[in-house]
Design a protein around this motif. Structure first.
Motif, PDB file in Angstrom:
ATOM      1  N   ILE A  80      46.477 -20.995  23.960  1.00  0.00           N
ATOM      2  CA  ILE A  80      47.206 -19.729  23.832  1.00  0.00           C
ATOM      3  C   ILE A  80      46.245 -18.590  23.543  1.00  0.00           C
ATOM      4  N   ASN A  81      45.220 -18.859  22.744  1.00  0.00           N
ATOM      5  CA  ASN A  81      44.222 -17.838  22.426  1.00  0.00           C
ATOM      6  C   ASN A  81      43.550 -17.327  23.693  1.00  0.00           C
ATOM      7  N   LEU A  82      43.232 -18.245  24.611  1.00  0.00           N
ATOM      8  CA  LEU A  82      42.609 -17.859  25.874  1.00  0.00           C
ATOM      9  C   LEU A  82      43.583 -17.064  26.738  1.00  0.00           C
ATOM     10  N   VAL A  83      44.838 -17.513  26.784  1.00  0.00           N
ATOM     11  CA  VAL A  83      45.843 -16.824  27.591  1.00  0.00           C
ATOM     12  C   VAL A  83      46.065 -15.403  27.087  1.00  0.00           C
ATOM     13  N   MET A  84      46.049 -15.233  25.755  1.00  0.00           N
ATOM     14  CA  MET A  84      46.317 -13.911  25.189  1.00  0.00           C
ATOM     15  C   MET A  84      45.232 -12.903  25.550  1.00  0.00           C
ATOM     16  N   ALA A 102      41.360  -7.850   4.898  1.00  0.00           N
ATOM     17  CA  ALA A 102      41.567  -6.973   6.043  1.00  0.00           C
ATOM     18  C   ALA A 102      40.609  -7.307   7.175  1.00  0.00           C
ATOM     19  N   ALA A 103      39.363  -7.601   6.833  1.00  0.00           N
ATOM     20  CA  ALA A 103      38.380  -7.942   7.858  1.00  0.00           C
ATOM     21  C   ALA A 103      38.725  -9.266   8.531  1.00  0.00           C
ATOM     22  N   ALA A 104      39.198 -10.222   7.743  1.00  0.00           N
ATOM     23  CA  ALA A 104      39.588 -11.511   8.325  1.00  0.00           C
ATOM     24  C   ALA A 104      40.797 -11.349   9.234  1.00  0.00           C
ATOM     25  N   ASP A 105      41.745 -10.484   8.844  1.00  0.00           N
ATOM     26  CA  ASP A 105      42.906 -10.217   9.697  1.00  0.00           C
ATOM     27  C   ASP A 105      42.471  -9.578  11.007  1.00  0.00           C
ATOM     28  N   ALA A 106      41.483  -8.689  10.935  1.00  0.00           N
ATOM     29  CA  ALA A 106      40.975  -8.059  12.149  1.00  0.00           C
ATOM     30  C   ALA A 106      40.327  -9.099  13.063  1.00  0.00           C
ATOM     31  N   ALA A 107      39.634 -10.058  12.457  1.00  0.00           N
ATOM     32  CA  ALA A 107      39.006 -11.109  13.252  1.00  0.00           C
ATOM     33  C   ALA A 107      40.050 -11.960  13.949  1.00  0.00           C
ATOM     34  N   LEU A 108      41.131 -12.271  13.254  1.00  0.00           N
ATOM     35  CA  LEU A 108      42.214 -13.046  13.854  1.00  0.00           C
ATOM     36  C   LEU A 108      42.851 -12.280  15.001  1.00  0.00           C
ATOM     37  N   ALA A 109      43.040 -10.974  14.824  1.00  0.00           N
ATOM     38  CA  ALA A 109      43.669 -10.152  15.863  1.00  0.00           C
ATOM     39  C   ALA A 109      42.854 -10.145  17.146  1.00  0.00           C
ATOM     40  N   ASP A 110      41.547 -10.350  17.016  1.00  0.00           N
ATOM     41  CA  ASP A 110      40.690 -10.339  18.194  1.00  0.00           C
ATOM     42  C   ASP A 110      40.361 -11.744  18.689  1.00  0.00           C
ATOM     43  N   GLY A 111      41.094 -12.737  18.180  1.00  0.00           N
ATOM     44  CA  GLY A 111      40.932 -14.095  18.688  1.00  0.00           C
ATOM     45  C   GLY A 111      39.691 -14.804  18.194  1.00  0.00           C
TER      46      GLY A 111
END
Length: 471
Positions: free
Chosen positions: A202-206, A436-445
Motif C-alpha cells: 500500500i505504501n508503494l501504491v500511495m 511531529a518530525a516522526a509524523d512527517a516521516a510517516l506522511a512521506d512513506g
C-alpha cells in the motif's frame, strides 16, 4: 525546562525534518487536484480520456483492501486475548454506528425539505440511469442478512464484498482465540509479518496517489463541464453545506464530549483527507488511518475492529447523500412524500446504506437500490444526479472518512482503550517536535508500522483523563 523550546530531538533524521514541500505526498495530491481541474476545463476532450489513470490507482488500492481488512480484524480480535474483550469494543461500536448513521439520515431529510432542493427543475433527463437501476431488486432484512454470509471463502475476497470479508474475519479471529496461547502467539507473529508486506504494498501504491488524483479529477471536470454544475448548483452546494454542518456540529460535539478537538484531529489526518478528496474514495485512506489512529493512542485491537467495520456500517456521508437525493427526486418530479413515507424510506436506507462500496460510485449504487426499493420515485431521475455525482462523491468520501476516524477515537475512549497522553503528543505537535518530525516521516512513506514504538511511549489500553498532558 532548559534549552530552546522547539528543538528536534536526537534520533530524528535531518533529511526527514528538512524534506522539501514539493516532495510531501499531501502537497503533491493538492497540486494534482488543481491541475486536474484546469486540464478538465481547458481540454475537456483530452481530459475525458484520463479516467484510466484514476481507475488504475483505485484498482491497485482495492487489490490490497480486502486482505488488509481481514488481517486487521483477525489480528485485533486475536490480540484481545478473549472474546469478552473484543465484544466490549464491538457492541459499543455497533451502537455508535447506528445512532450516528440514523442522525445523518434524519439531518439529510430535514435539510433537503428545508432547502427545497430540486424544485422547479426541468424533467428532461437522459436514459443513462436505467441500466444502473436495472436488476437491483429490493432487499428486505432477511435478504440483507443472508447476503452478508459468504458461501465461498475466496469468493468474498474476489468479489470485493467487504461485509462478507468482515464476517469471515470475525469468525476467524474468534476461532484463533480457542487455540492455546503458545500457538496463538506464533499465529499473531505470522499475521504481523503478512500485514507488514501489505502495508509495504500500500505504501508503494500511495506514491501514485497524485497521478490517480489528476486523472480522476480531470476526467470528472472534462466529462461534465461547467454547464452541469450550474444546472445542479443547488443540489451540489446544498449538499456540501449540509456535510460541513454535520461535521462541525454533530461530529464536533461528539469529539468534544470525548475530550478532544475535532480541528486538531482533522489537522492530524489532513494528508489522508486530501487523498480522499482527490480520489473520491474513502478506501484510499484506510491503510494509513489504521497506522495513524493507533499512533494517536487508540489500542490496536480497537482500531482493527472499529475502523474496517465502520467502512461498512458507519457511512455518514453516504447517509446524508441518500437522504438528500430522495428529497431532490421527490421535488424535481413532483412526487410528494409525506412524513410517514419519508420515515419508511429512512428505514429502507438504514439497510441499503450498510455495506455500500467505499470506492467512488458505491454510494450511488446504494442510492439506486434505495430508489428502486421504494417504488415511489422515478428511476430515470437518477441520471440527473449521476451527472454531478463525481463532485458529490468527493464530499461523501471525505465525510465518511472523518466520521469513521471520529468513531475510532470515541469508541476507544468509551471502551477504556485510549491513551490521552499519546494523543496530546500528536494533536499538539508544536509542543512535541520529535513526535511531529516522526509524523512527517510517516506522511512521506518513510515509516512502517513497527516504527510507531518510538513515538508511542504509553501503551494503548490506559484510560486517562482527556485533559491529561504529557510530562
Amino acid at each position: 525546562m532548559t534549552g530552546p523550546a522547539l528543538t528536534v530531538d536526537a534520533g530524528v533524521p535531518a533529511a526527514v525534518v528538512g524534506l522539501p514541500w514539493y516532495r510531501r505526498l499531501g502537497t503533491q495530491v493538492l497540486i494534482a487536484l488543481v491541475l486536474g481541474i484546469v486540464v478538465g476545463l481547458a481540454f475537456p476532450r483530452f481530459a475525458a480520456q484520463l479516467k484510466l489513470l484514476g481507475d488504475m490507482f483505485l484498482s491497485l488500492i482495492k487489490a490490497g483492501i480486502a486482505p488488509l481488512v481481514f488481517l486487521t480484524i483477525v489480528h485485533g480480535i486475536a490480540s484481545a486475548g478473549d472474546v469478552r474483550s473484543a465484544g466490549r469494543v464491538g457492541w459499543r461500536a455497533i451502537l455508535y454506528f447506528e445512532l450516528v448513521s440514523t442522525l445523518a439520515l434524519v439531518l439529510g431529510l430535514v435539510a433537503g425539505n428545508l432547502l427545497g432542493i430540486g424544485e422547479g427543475m426541468a424533467r428532461e433527463v437522459s436514459g443513462t440511469a436505467a441500466p444502473l437501476a436495472k436488476g437491483m431488486a429490493p432487499r428486505g432484512l432477511p435478504e440483507f442478512i443472508a447476503h452478508i454470509v459468504p458461501d465461498n471463502f475466496v469468493g468474498a475476497f474476489a468479489k470485493g464484498e467487504l461485509l462478507q470479508v468482515v464476517v469471515l474475519a470475525v469468525m476467524a479471529g474468534i476461532g484463533i482465540l480457542a487455540i492455546p496461547e503458545e500457538r496463538r502467539q506464533r499465529i499473531s507473529a505470522g499475521l504481523d509479518s503478512v500485514c507488514e508486506v501489505l502495508f509495504a504494498f500500500i505504501n508503494l501504491v500511495m506514491k501514485l496517489a497524485p497521478i490517480g488524483t489528476f486523472g480522476a479529477v480531470a476526467y470528472s471536470v472534462g466529462s461534465n463541464g461547467p454547464a452541469v454544475l450550474i444546472a445542479l448548483a443547488q443540489l451540489v452546494l446544498g449538499f456540501y453545506a449540509v456535510v460541513l454542518l454535520f461535521i462541525a456540529l454533530v461530529l464536533g460535539a461528539i469529539t468534544r464530549l470525548a475530550g478532544l478537538s475535532l480541528w486538531r484531529l482533522l489537522r492530524y489526518i489532513k494528508d489522508e483527507l486530501l487523498i480522499v478528496l482527490g480520489t473520491a474514495s474513502s478506501e484510499s485512506a484506510l491503510p494509513w488511518l489504521l497506522i495513524k489512529l493507533e499512533r494517536l493512542g487508540c489500542a490496536k485491537q480497537t482500531v482493527g475492529l472499529v475502523l474496517p467495520t465502520g467502512y461498512a456500517f458507519n457511512l455518514d456521508g453516504t447517509s446524508l447523500f441518500m437522504a438528500m437525493g430522495v428529497v431532490f427526486l421527490s421535488n424535481a418530479y413532483g412526487v410528494p412524500l409525506g412524513v410517514e413515507q419519508q420515515i419508511g424510506i429512512l428505514l429502507v436506507m438504514l439497510l441499503t446504506s450498510k455495506g455500500a462500496a467505499t470506492v467512488s460510485g458505491g454510494a450511488f449504487v446504494a442510492f439506486t437500490a434505495t430508489v428502486t426499493a421504494t417504488g415511489m420515485l422515478p428511476t430515470e431521475g437518477l441520471a440527473v444526479i449521476f451527472g454531478v455525482y463525481r463532485f458529490l462523491s468527493m464530499a461523501i468520501a471525505t465525510c465518511n472518512t472523518i466520521g469513521n476516524s471520529v468513531a475510532v477515537v470515541v469508541v476507544a475512549r468509551w471502551a477504556g482503550t485510549f491513551d490521552a497522553r499519546v494523543a496530546q503528543r500528536h494533536l499538539y505537535p508544536e509542543r512535541h517536535p520529535r513526535t511531529a518530525a516522526a509524523d512527517a516521516a510517516l506522511a512521506d512513506g518513510n515509516l512502517l508500522p513497527e516504527d510507531m514504538k518510538d513515538t508511542n511511549p504509553h501503551p494503548p489500553g490506559i484510560d486517562l483523563h482527556p485533559q491529561a498532558r504529557p510530562r
